[in-house]
Design a protein around this motif. Structure first.
Motif, PDB file in Angstrom:
ATOM      1  N   UNK A 139      -5.633   1.515   3.248  1.00 31.00           N
ATOM      2  CA  UNK A 139      -6.010   2.394   2.127  1.00 31.00           C
ATOM      3  C   UNK A 139      -4.975   3.512   1.951  1.00 31.00           C
ATOM      4  N   UNK A 140      -4.530   4.083   3.067  1.00 32.53           N
ATOM      5  CA  UNK A 140      -3.549   5.179   2.972  1.00 32.53           C
ATOM      6  C   UNK A 140      -2.279   4.724   2.255  1.00 32.53           C
ATOM      7  N   UNK A 141      -1.852   3.528   2.605  1.00 32.46           N
ATOM      8  CA  UNK A 141      -0.621   2.999   1.987  1.00 32.46           C
ATOM      9  C   UNK A 141      -0.831   2.818   0.476  1.00 32.46           C
ATOM     10  N   UNK A 142      -1.996   2.267   0.109  1.00 34.52           N
ATOM     11  CA  UNK A 142      -2.286   2.037  -1.321  1.00 34.52           C
ATOM     12  C   UNK A 142      -2.366   3.379  -2.058  1.00 34.52           C
ATOM     13  N   UNK A 143      -3.106   4.321  -1.466  1.00 38.89           N
ATOM     14  CA  UNK A 143      -3.269   5.614  -2.152  1.00 38.89           C
ATOM     15  C   UNK A 143      -1.947   6.358  -2.264  1.00 38.89           C
ATOM     16  N   UNK A 144      -1.123   6.233  -1.232  1.00 36.10           N
ATOM     17  CA  UNK A 144       0.182   6.903  -1.250  1.00 36.10           C
ATOM     18  C   UNK A 144       1.020   6.427  -2.435  1.00 36.10           C
ATOM     19  N   UNK A 145       0.908   5.165  -2.754  1.00 35.94           N
ATOM     20  CA  UNK A 145       1.679   4.611  -3.882  1.00 35.94           C
ATOM     21  C   UNK A 145       0.987   4.945  -5.211  1.00 35.94           C
ATOM     22  N   UNK A 181       3.878   2.821 -20.514  1.00 38.62           N
ATOM     23  CA  UNK A 181       2.415   2.747 -20.486  1.00 38.62           C
ATOM     24  C   UNK A 181       1.856   3.342 -19.192  1.00 38.62           C
ATOM     25  N   UNK A 182       0.560   3.629 -19.200  1.00 41.47           N
ATOM     26  CA  UNK A 182      -0.091   4.168 -17.996  1.00 41.47           C
ATOM     27  C   UNK A 182      -1.586   3.898 -18.003  1.00 41.47           C
ATOM     28  N   UNK A 183      -1.961   2.613 -18.060  1.00 38.22           N
ATOM     29  CA  UNK A 183      -3.398   2.310 -18.089  1.00 38.22           C
ATOM     30  C   UNK A 183      -3.924   2.102 -16.664  1.00 38.22           C
ATOM     31  N   UNK A 184      -3.469   1.052 -15.973  1.00 35.89           N
ATOM     32  CA  UNK A 184      -3.912   0.827 -14.593  1.00 35.89           C
ATOM     33  C   UNK A 184      -2.722   0.431 -13.733  1.00 35.89           C
ATOM     34  N   UNK A 185      -2.923   0.523 -12.409  1.00 38.54           N
ATOM     35  CA  UNK A 185      -1.941   0.012 -11.452  1.00 38.54           C
ATOM     36  C   UNK A 185      -2.723  -0.436 -10.224  1.00 38.54           C
ATOM     37  N   UNK A 186      -2.164  -1.414  -9.519  1.00 37.77           N
ATOM     38  CA  UNK A 186      -2.924  -2.015  -8.429  1.00 37.77           C
ATOM     39  C   UNK A 186      -2.037  -2.274  -7.220  1.00 37.77           C
ATOM     40  N   UNK A 187      -2.601  -2.041  -6.015  1.00 39.94           N
ATOM     41  CA  UNK A 187      -1.870  -2.342  -4.787  1.00 39.94           C
ATOM     42  C   UNK A 187      -2.757  -3.160  -3.856  1.00 39.94           C
ATOM     43  N   UNK A 188      -2.216  -4.247  -3.367  1.00 44.85           N
ATOM     44  CA  UNK A 188      -2.909  -5.072  -2.371  1.00 44.85           C
ATOM     45  C   UNK A 188      -2.242  -4.830  -1.019  1.00 44.85           C
ATOM     46  N   UNK A 189      -3.008  -4.302  -0.090  1.00 43.57           N
ATOM     47  CA  UNK A 189      -2.524  -4.024   1.258  1.00 43.57           C
ATOM     48  C   UNK A 189      -3.729  -3.858   2.160  1.00 43.57           C
ATOM     49  N   UNK A 190      -3.498  -3.969   3.467  1.00 47.90           N
ATOM     50  CA  UNK A 190      -4.589  -3.786   4.411  1.00 47.90           C
ATOM     51  C   UNK A 190      -4.926  -2.299   4.576  1.00 47.90           C
TER      52      UNK A 190
END
Ligand code: NAD
Length: 456
Positions: free
Chosen positions: A395-401, A384-393
C-alpha cells in the motif's frame, strides 16, 4: 433524426429533434413546475425516486434491450449498467437527508449559525452516450432530490434511453413538467447554452466541455464538467498473481469496448514481470467472444459511433509507424456493424497517439519500465487527470506513487470502478466539480448562511 443500431447499421427509429421554440416552451414549463416541486417535503421527493428505482428493476430486460439496440453494448453489460445505476440511486436517497438537511455549525448563548441547501432552480444536463444510465443518474437524481427541475439532453446516440427515463420518472409519480427531455445533437446543445438555466452539468468530451464552460461563464451560474481521460495503470514487480492481474486489468481496459471515461488507457509494466504479464494479457484478450451484442456470452460487440473506427485505425497506424509491435487485433471487423478487433500494442512510447489521445475504444498500449520512478514520470505525462492505478503488494508503494499524480481518483490493486460514496471528479482536462458522494448531492444546491440570534 434517425437512430441507428450500431451492430446492424439499420435505422431503428426516427425522432423529431427539438426546435428553438420547443426548447423555450419546455424551459417555461420547467420553471413553473420547479417551484411546486421544491415545496414538497424531501420525504415525498425521496419516495418518487424510490419508485423510479423499483421501476428500473421491473423494466430491466426491456430497457436493456433498448439501450443495446442504440449503443451496441452487449446485453449483459446493459443489464449491469442498470444494476449499477440502481445502487447509485439507492445510495443517494439513503444519504440525502443527512447531506441536504439544515446544518447547525455553531451554537453559543443566544446565537445559532446554520447552513441551508436550497435548490438552484432549473438545471440543464447535457449528457453522453457511453453509460447513459450511470452518467445520467449522477446528475438528474440528486438534482431532483434537491428540488430542482431538469432539462435532460441525452446524447443523440442515446435518445431512446433518454425518452424511456422520462416515461419512467412520470410513472414513478414525478409531477408533470419537472423533468423534460431535449432531443438532438450539438445544435440542440448549443441552443441550450443560449438559454436561461440556473446551472449546467455536462458529461462528454474535453473539446465540447471546454466550449460549454466558456459559453456559460458569462451567465455566472454553476457549470460542472465530467470529461475524458487517458488513465494510466502501473504493474509493479512485486505483484503476486500475474495472471489475475493481467485478466483484471484487461477487463479495465476493454469493458464496454473501452468506451468508459475511466477505462485503463495506458499500461506501464515493471521489466521484471513484463513478459509474463504480456503473455497472460494477450491470452485473456484472445479468449473473449466477439459478436452481436444480443448474443449470449459476447464481451466485445459494436462501438457506438462509426467515426471512432477512423480514430482507432489512426492510432494503430501512428503507433506502428513509430515502432510499436501489434500482438492482437489492429483493424475493423469485416461485415455489418461498427466493430473493431480488441487491439494490443507493445513497445509503445509516450510520444504515440495511443498513449496521449483518448482512444475510447478496444485498444491498449503497454510499455516496459525499469522502475517506479520511470513509471511515475510517464504516468504523469498527460493533459488528463481522471484516474490512475497501481498494482503492487505494498500500500505504501502504491500511495507514494498515486499521491504524486494529479488525478481525481487513485486505485490500489483495482481499476475502472466508481463508487456512489466517493466524489467522482476529474482534474486538468478531465473536468471541474464532482458528482456522487456528499459533494455530488450538494452540487445541485446553493448554500445560504443563517446567523440566528434569539435575543435583540
Ligand atoms: P461529446 O462531447 O461529443 O457529446 C456530449 C454531449 O454534448 C452530447 O449530448 C452532445 O450532443 C452535446 N454537444 C455536442 N456539441 C455541443 C455544443 N456545441 N454545445 C452543447 N452541447 C453539445 O461526448 P460523447 O461522445 O457523447 O461522450 C464521450 C466523452 O465523454 C468521452 O470523452 C468520455 O471520456 C467522456 N465521459 C466522461 C465521463 C466522466 O464522468 N468524466 C463519463 C462518461 C463519458
Amino acid at each position: 433524426m434517425n437512430v441507428i443500431n450500431p451492430a446492424t447499421e439499420e435505422i431503428i427509429a426516427t425522432l423529431q429533434e427539438d426546435t428553438e421554440h420547443s426548447l423555450h416552451t419546455k424551459l417555461e414549463i420547467l420553471k413553473k413546475a420547479q417551484k411546486e416541486w421544491a415545496k414538497r417535503d424531501l420525504a415525498e421527493r425521496i419516495h418518487v425516486i424510490q419508485r423510479f428505482d423499483d421501476l428500473l428493476e421491473m423494466e430491466k430486460e426491456r430497457l436493456s434491450g433498448v439501450l443495446t439496440s442504440e449503443v451496441g453494448k452487449p446485453l449483459q453489460q446493459s443489464r449491469n449498467e442498470i444494476n449499477g445505476a440502481r445502487s447509485r440511486i439507492q445510495w443517494m436517497y439513503s444519504n440525502v437527508v443527512k447531506y441536504l438537511s439544515d446544518e447547525q455549525v455553531v451554537k453559543y448563548n443566544d446565537l445559532k449559525e446554520v447552513i441551508s441547501y436550497d435548490p438552484l432552480g432549473v438545471v440543464c444536463n447535457i449528457s453522453a452516450w457511453n453509460y447513459p444510465y450511470l452518467v445520467g443518474v449522477n446528475v438528474f437524481i440528486p438534482a431532483l432530490l434537491a428540488g430542482n427541475s431538469v432539462l435532460y439532453k441525452p446524447s443523440e446516440y442515446a435518445s431512446l434511453t433518454g425518452l424511456e427515463i422520462e416515461k419512467l420518472l412520470k410513472r414513478a409519480g414525478l409531477p408533470d413538467g419537472v423533468f423534460q427531455v431535449a432531443l438532438g445533437g450539438g445544435e440542440t446543445g448549443e441552443r441550450l447554452l443560449d438559454m436561461d438555466f440556473d446551472g449546467y452539468y455536462f458529461t462528454g468530451s474535453y473539446r465540447t466541455g471546454q466550449h460549454i464552460y466558456q459559453r456559460v461563464a458569462v451567465k455566472m451560474v454553476p457549470c460542472q464538467l465530467e470529461l475524458g481521460g487517458k488513465d494510466p495503470l502501473y504493474v509493479a514487480d512485486d505483484v503476486k498473481n500475474i495472471e489475475a492481474v493481467a485478466a483484471g486489468t484487461a477487463d479495465g481496459a476493454f469493458y464496454n469496448n473501452g468506451q468508459s471515461c475511466c477505462a485503463v488507457e495506458r499500461i506501464y509494466v515493471h521489466e521484471k514481470v513484463y513478459d509474463s504479464y504480456i503473455s497472460s494479457f494477450v491470452k485473456e484478450v484472445k479468449s473473449w467472444k466477439i459478436g452481436l451484442p444480443t448474443e449470449e456470452g459476447v464481451y466485445i460487440a459494436s462501438l457506438t459511433r462509426k467515426e471512432q473506427l477512423d480514430v482507432l485505425e489512426g492510432q494503430v497506424q501512428d503507433a506502428l509507424a513509430k515502432g510499436a509491435v501489434l500482438l492482437s487485433g489492429g483493424k475493423r471487423v469485416a461485415g455489418k456493424g461498427y466493430n473493431f478487433e480488441p487491439t494490443v500494442l507493445t513497445d509503445v512510447s509516450n510520444g504515440m497517439k495511443v498513449m496521449q489521445e483518448e482512444s475510447f475504444g478496444p485498444i491498449i498500449g503497454i510499455m516496459r519500465v525499469k522502475d517506479d520512478a520511470e513509471a511515475l514520470r510517464l504516468m504523469k505525462d498527460s493533459v488528463y487527470g481522471l484516474t490512475a492505478s497501481v498494482y503492487t503488494d505494498s500500500l505504501d508503494r502504491a500511495k507514494g506513487i498515486l499521491a504524486q499524480i494529479d488525478s481525481g481518483t487513485g486505485y490500489w490493486n483495482c481499476c475502472d470502478r466508481v463508487s456512489a460514496g466517493l466524489p467522482w471528479s476529474g482534474r486538468k482536462h478531465s473536468g471541474i466539480g464532482a458528482t456522487l458522494s456528499h459533494q455530488g448531492l450538494r452540487a445541485f444546491t446553493k448554500t445560504k448562511s443563517w446567523h440566528l440570534r434569539s435575543g435583540q
